[in-house]
Design a protein around this motif. Structure first.
Motif, PDB file in Angstrom:
ATOM      1  N   UNK A  21       0.736  -1.387   0.045  1.00 34.10           N
ATOM      2  CA  UNK A  21      -0.155   0.007  -0.077  1.00 34.10           C
ATOM      3  C   UNK A  21       0.910   1.424   0.073  1.00 34.10           C
ATOM      4  N   UNK A  22       1.898   1.213   0.765  1.00 35.44           N
ATOM      5  CA  UNK A  22       2.857   2.600   0.572  1.00 35.44           C
ATOM      6  C   UNK A  22       3.399   2.685  -0.599  1.00 35.44           C
ATOM      7  N   UNK A  23       3.933   1.715  -1.057  1.00 36.54           N
ATOM      8  CA  UNK A  23       4.623   1.759  -2.383  1.00 36.54           C
ATOM      9  C   UNK A  23       3.771   2.400  -3.340  1.00 36.54           C
ATOM     10  N   UNK A  24       2.589   1.470  -3.635  1.00 34.35           N
ATOM     11  CA  UNK A  24       1.410   2.131  -4.497  1.00 34.35           C
ATOM     12  C   UNK A  24       1.070   3.405  -4.125  1.00 34.35           C
ATOM     13  N   UNK A  25       0.864   3.775  -3.088  1.00 36.22           N
ATOM     14  CA  UNK A  25       0.575   5.164  -2.876  1.00 36.22           C
ATOM     15  C   UNK A  25       1.544   6.139  -3.038  1.00 36.22           C
ATOM     16  N   UNK A  26       2.636   5.692  -2.771  1.00 35.81           N
ATOM     17  CA  UNK A  26       3.958   6.680  -3.089  1.00 35.81           C
ATOM     18  C   UNK A  26       3.795   6.852  -4.749  1.00 35.81           C
ATOM     19  N   UNK A  27       3.701   5.687  -5.493  1.00 36.55           N
ATOM     20  CA  UNK A  27       3.805   5.900  -6.922  1.00 36.55           C
ATOM     21  C   UNK A  27       2.703   6.689  -7.353  1.00 36.55           C
ATOM     22  N   UNK A  32       0.444  11.565  -9.671  1.00 32.94           N
ATOM     23  CA  UNK A  32      -0.873  12.467  -9.547  1.00 32.94           C
ATOM     24  C   UNK A  32      -0.291  13.955  -9.377  1.00 32.94           C
ATOM     25  N   UNK A  33       0.535  14.138  -8.245  1.00 37.69           N
ATOM     26  CA  UNK A  33       0.669  15.423  -7.951  1.00 37.69           C
ATOM     27  C   UNK A  33       1.743  16.153  -9.124  1.00 37.69           C
ATOM     28  N   UNK A  34       2.763  15.185  -9.487  1.00 42.30           N
ATOM     29  CA  UNK A  34       3.662  15.650 -10.854  1.00 42.30           C
ATOM     30  C   UNK A  34       2.826  16.169 -11.742  1.00 42.30           C
ATOM     31  N   UNK A  35       1.823  15.375 -12.268  1.00 44.88           N
ATOM     32  CA  UNK A  35       1.033  15.538 -13.387  1.00 44.88           C
ATOM     33  C   UNK A  35       0.122  16.941 -13.075  1.00 44.88           C
ATOM     34  N   UNK A  65       5.661  12.150  -0.521  1.00 39.49           N
ATOM     35  CA  UNK A  65       6.442  11.218   0.663  1.00 39.49           C
ATOM     36  C   UNK A  65       5.554  11.918   1.890  1.00 39.49           C
ATOM     37  N   UNK A  66       5.686  13.335   1.771  1.00 39.67           N
ATOM     38  CA  UNK A  66       5.079  14.117   2.771  1.00 39.67           C
ATOM     39  C   UNK A  66       3.570  13.612   3.470  1.00 39.67           C
ATOM     40  N   UNK A  67       2.787  13.519   2.297  1.00 41.52           N
ATOM     41  CA  UNK A  67       1.266  12.880   2.823  1.00 41.52           C
ATOM     42  C   UNK A  67       1.428  11.623   3.082  1.00 41.52           C
ATOM     43  N   UNK A  69       3.623   9.925   4.705  1.00 40.58           N
ATOM     44  CA  UNK A  69       4.415  10.096   6.159  1.00 40.58           C
ATOM     45  C   UNK A  69       3.386  10.590   7.140  1.00 40.58           C
ATOM     46  N   UNK A  70       2.438  11.620   6.791  1.00 34.29           N
ATOM     47  CA  UNK A  70       1.536  12.122   7.532  1.00 34.29           C
ATOM     48  C   UNK A  70       0.501  10.920   7.891  1.00 34.29           C
ATOM     49  N   UNK A  71      -0.107  10.287   6.722  1.00 37.57           N
ATOM     50  CA  UNK A  71      -0.861   9.166   7.012  1.00 37.57           C
ATOM     51  C   UNK A  71      -0.260   8.214   7.985  1.00 37.57           C
ATOM     52  N   UNK A  72       0.738   7.812   7.656  1.00 38.88           N
ATOM     53  CA  UNK A  72       1.393   6.834   8.507  1.00 38.88           C
ATOM     54  C   UNK A  72       1.509   7.149   9.978  1.00 38.88           C
ATOM     55  N   UNK A  73       1.961   8.611   9.990  1.00 37.71           N
ATOM     56  CA  UNK A  73       2.110   9.055  11.307  1.00 37.71           C
ATOM     57  C   UNK A  73       0.716   8.971  12.308  1.00 37.71           C
ATOM     58  N   UNK A  74      -0.338   9.193  11.593  1.00 37.15           N
ATOM     59  CA  UNK A  74      -1.848   9.235  12.136  1.00 37.15           C
ATOM     60  C   UNK A  74      -2.420   7.667  12.516  1.00 37.15           C
ATOM     61  N   UNK A  75      -1.726   6.784  11.550  1.00 39.06           N
ATOM     62  CA  UNK A  75      -2.435   5.317  11.584  1.00 39.06           C
ATOM     63  C   UNK A  75      -1.580   4.446  12.432  1.00 39.06           C
ATOM     64  N   UNK A  76      -0.275   4.876  12.973  1.00 37.23           N
ATOM     65  CA  UNK A  76       0.736   4.019  13.576  1.00 37.23           C
ATOM     66  C   UNK A  76       0.002   3.438  14.964  1.00 37.23           C
TER      67      UNK A  76
END
Length: 173
Positions: A21-27, A32-35, A65-67, A69-76
């Protein structure tokens, strides 16, 4: 920090799902952000010329990466992440101990009880992580080191165990 039993099958299943999920989300987020940034602020492509949109793509990766990281920090703290977060904290503590290992080993050679407790915890925690990660190559060497340490503790007439470890013991070294 205390050593806990970790359900290996649950840890592996959750860790694999988390990593996918993390790798898929990052990709997906990076693309999406780049486009989106290129669509808003990018330069039109001229055939045969570079677009000059590298910085927008890089910013898209940084935002992803920031987004994440924020999601993982909230879900940990969620139950799904219990084993993953515990092992992550354990690995951080192992790294912190490793950076001071030379001083700790020299103090342990002098039978200082705090150093011996740290070494006992360090080796025991490494064994736990190696077993969880199926790192069988170095497990036999680690068992040998742990046996030698236990023999040293017994020869010194000390009764030490892993539960005596506290993070504050590392501050001494």
């Amino acid at each position: 920090m205390k050593l806990q039993q970790v359900d290996k099958s649950r840890y592996r299943k959750n860790m694999n799902l988390f990593l996918v999920c993390l790798v898929g989300g990052l990709i997906l987020l990076s693309l999406g952000f780049g486009a989106g940034l290129i669509a808003l602020f990018g330069v039109e492509a001229i055939p045969g010329e570079p677009t000059g949109n590298f910085h927008w793509n890089l910013l898209g990766v940084i935002l992803a990466v920031l987004l994440c990281s924020l999601v993982v920090n909230q879900l940990k703290t969620q139950p799904f992440f219990h084993e993953i977060y515990y092992v992550w904290q354990l690995k951080q503590l192992q790294n912190r101990t490793y950076r001071k290992l030379a001083k700790i080993k020299s103090a342990a050679a002098e039978n200082q009880s705090s150093a011996l407790i740290i070494m006992l915890f360090y080796y025991s925690s490494l064994r736990l992580v190696y077993q969880l990660d199926d790192n069988t190559l170095t497990l036999s060497h680690l068992e040998k080191e742990l046996g030698q340490l236990q023999s040293q503790i017994d020869a010194a007439g000390l009764t030490l165990n892993v539960s005596q470890f506290e993070v504050g013991l590392l501050e001494k070294y």
